[in-house]
Design a protein around this motif. Structure first.
Motif, PDB file in Angstrom:
ATOM      1  N   ILE A  86      48.317  38.737   9.571  1.00 30.55           N
ATOM      2  CA  ILE A  86      49.045  39.201  10.743  1.00 30.55           C
ATOM      3  C   ILE A  86      49.919  40.370  10.301  1.00 30.55           C
ATOM      4  O   ILE A  86      50.656  40.261   9.316  1.00 30.55           O
ATOM      5  N   ILE A  87      49.824  41.479  11.009  1.00 36.39           N
ATOM      6  CA  ILE A  87      50.651  42.645  10.695  1.00 36.39           C
ATOM      7  C   ILE A  87      51.814  42.680  11.678  1.00 36.39           C
ATOM      8  O   ILE A  87      51.610  42.869  12.878  1.00 36.39           O
ATOM      9  N   ILE A 102      42.104  40.674  10.485  1.00 35.28           N
ATOM     10  CA  ILE A 102      43.441  40.892  11.038  1.00 35.28           C
ATOM     11  C   ILE A 102      43.526  40.053  12.306  1.00 35.28           C
ATOM     12  O   ILE A 102      42.861  40.330  13.301  1.00 35.28           O
ATOM     13  N   LEU A 103      44.325  39.006  12.248  1.00 37.70           N
ATOM     14  CA  LEU A 103      44.371  38.015  13.323  1.00 37.70           C
ATOM     15  C   LEU A 103      45.231  38.457  14.497  1.00 37.70           C
ATOM     16  O   LEU A 103      44.989  38.061  15.637  1.00 37.70           O
ATOM     17  N   MET A 104      46.253  39.254  14.218  1.00 42.46           N
ATOM     18  CA  MET A 104      47.217  39.594  15.265  1.00 42.46           C
ATOM     19  C   MET A 104      48.044  40.789  14.797  1.00 42.46           C
ATOM     20  O   MET A 104      48.285  40.950  13.592  1.00 42.46           O
ATOM     21  N   LYS A 105      48.441  41.614  15.733  1.00 38.46           N
ATOM     22  CA  LYS A 105      49.365  42.708  15.451  1.00 38.46           C
ATOM     23  C   LYS A 105      50.590  42.539  16.356  1.00 38.46           C
ATOM     24  O   LYS A 105      50.450  42.427  17.578  1.00 38.46           O
ATOM     25  N   ILE A 106      51.755  42.461  15.727  1.00 36.35           N
ATOM     26  CA  ILE A 106      52.996  42.317  16.496  1.00 36.35           C
ATOM     27  C   ILE A 106      53.749  43.641  16.414  1.00 36.35           C
ATOM     28  O   ILE A 106      54.057  44.112  15.314  1.00 36.35           O
ATOM     29  N   LYS A 142      49.203  34.903  23.716  1.00 40.81           N
ATOM     30  CA  LYS A 142      48.774  35.557  22.469  1.00 40.81           C
ATOM     31  C   LYS A 142      48.772  34.574  21.299  1.00 40.81           C
ATOM     32  O   LYS A 142      47.875  34.607  20.451  1.00 40.81           O
ATOM     33  N   PHE A 143      49.771  33.697  21.251  1.00 39.13           N
ATOM     34  CA  PHE A 143      49.799  32.722  20.160  1.00 39.13           C
ATOM     35  C   PHE A 143      48.733  31.642  20.353  1.00 39.13           C
ATOM     36  O   PHE A 143      48.202  31.113  19.378  1.00 39.13           O
ATOM     37  N   LEU A 144      48.421  31.299  21.606  1.00 46.42           N
ATOM     38  CA  LEU A 144      47.317  30.372  21.853  1.00 46.42           C
ATOM     39  C   LEU A 144      45.989  30.993  21.403  1.00 46.42           C
ATOM     40  O   LEU A 144      45.134  30.317  20.816  1.00 46.42           O
ATOM     41  N   GLU A 145      45.832  32.281  21.673  1.00 48.73           N
ATOM     42  CA  GLU A 145      44.620  32.971  21.228  1.00 48.73           C
ATOM     43  C   GLU A 145      44.570  33.047  19.704  1.00 48.73           C
ATOM     44  O   GLU A 145      43.490  32.941  19.101  1.00 48.73           O
ATOM     45  N   LEU A 146      45.741  33.220  19.091  1.00 52.19           N
ATOM     46  CA  LEU A 146      45.807  33.224  17.625  1.00 52.19           C
ATOM     47  C   LEU A 146      45.306  31.891  17.084  1.00 52.19           C
ATOM     48  O   LEU A 146      44.524  31.852  16.125  1.00 52.19           O
ATOM     49  N   TRP A 147      45.748  30.802  17.705  1.00 54.86           N
ATOM     50  CA  TRP A 147      45.324  29.478  17.247  1.00 54.86           C
ATOM     51  C   TRP A 147      43.819  29.287  17.398  1.00 54.86           C
ATOM     52  O   TRP A 147      43.150  28.750  16.509  1.00 54.86           O
ATOM     53  N   GLU A 148      43.257  29.721  18.519  1.00 57.13           N
ATOM     54  CA  GLU A 148      41.814  29.609  18.718  1.00 57.13           C
ATOM     55  C   GLU A 148      41.060  30.392  17.650  1.00 57.13           C
ATOM     56  O   GLU A 148      40.028  29.946  17.136  1.00 57.13           O
TER      57      GLU A 148
END
Length: 279
Positions: A213-214, A235-239, A265-271
């Motif tokens: 995660i960046i 890259i799982l997520m960009k904040i 967005k965090f639910l999608e991160l978990w999936e």
């Protein structure tokens, strides 16, 4: 399923990711704060503490009447926690890893072990989330025994999110060991990239699948993205570097509570984590 949130360096937003991810999952989820030197997940979650246990380690105790000052104990101690100087023996308990080698190899049976308190483990709840926090006593140096006590609370039928310490040393390895998946949180700066590479090296040696995660991704340069692409790292997520996120963080609140779009967005991160952990 055990997911550890780690970072090569401090201040990247590791705890922000761990607390928001655990909170958005809620039921049948537990958050373990293994950053035992400076735990801070509880500041964002404000759990109701319902259990507290002291953590002890074993350190050597020398019987001066039996000790012949042969020095065998200091020869076998890999951590220089026990030594013989002239006609005296000294025990440096802060360096002791509690392995028991000095007691085992003492030819005169002059060494026993005694308990030393090195920290506490607190268990609490916030809504349906279980929160277990390890805290080292000030002045203690051995984090792994406290981390091991925290991890004893892992429930096999729960989702467990571990907030690991920063860096790549023994406490980090103890925290992420046994994880089904690990998330490395980084920032797009030269220091962030350097420490990300160290974290990647550790996880690859431990053979733990991982993604990145960046945080504050629009603050620095694109070399972190290039590195991940070249190394085939997800890259799982960009904040983004966002004033509203900074405001929420500074008052100790969760992003998912105050910026509703981040709940999805965090639910999608978990999936995404679930899918990649199964590969």
């Amino acid at each position: 399923m055990i997911v550890s949130i780690a970072s090569g360096k401090g201040g990247t937003g590791k705890t922000t990711v761990a607390t928001n991810l655990a909170s958005v999952l809620g039921i049948s989820c537990q958050l373990l704060d293994c950053d035992v030197e400076e735990p801070n997940a509880h500041l964002f979650l404000d759990p109701v503490i319902n259990q507290e246990n002291k953590v002890f380690t074993l350190v050597p105790k020398v019987d001066a009447e039996k000790c012949k000052l042969c020095g065998r104990c200091q020869e076998v101690c890999a951590y220089n926690a026990i030594a013989v100087f002239g006609k005296k023996h000294l025990v440096f308990s802060a360096l002791c890893h509690g392995c028991g080698a000095c007691q085992y190899f003492c030819p005169h049976k002059a060494i026993s072990e005694e308990k030393k308190e090195i920290g506490i483990v607190q268990k609490g709840t916030k809504n349906h989330l279980e929160i277990i926090t390890g805290k080292m006593k000030i002045g203690e140096a051995m984090a792994p025994p406290v981390i091991r006590e925290v991890k004893k609370y892992i429930k096999k039928d729960f989702i467990t999110i571990i907030d690991a310490p920063p860096g790549t040393s023994c406490p980090v390895i103890e925290s992420v060991k046994g994880s089904d998946y690990s998330v490395l949180v980084t920032e797009p700066t030269p220091f962030g990239l350097n420490d990300l590479k160290l974290g990647v090296e550790v996880l690859r040696k431990l053979k733990i699948p991982f993604g990145v995660i960046i945080n504050r991704f629009d603050l620095g340069n694109d070399k972190t993205i290039q590195y991940c692409e070249n190394q085939d790292i997800d890259i799982l997520m960009k904040i983004p570097f966002d004033r509203e996120i900074a405001r929420v963080y500074s008052k100790g609140s969760l992003i998912i509570d105050e910026i509703p779009s981040y709940r999805q967005k965090f639910l999608e991160l978990w999936e995404s984590i679930k899918i990649k952990a199964r590969k």
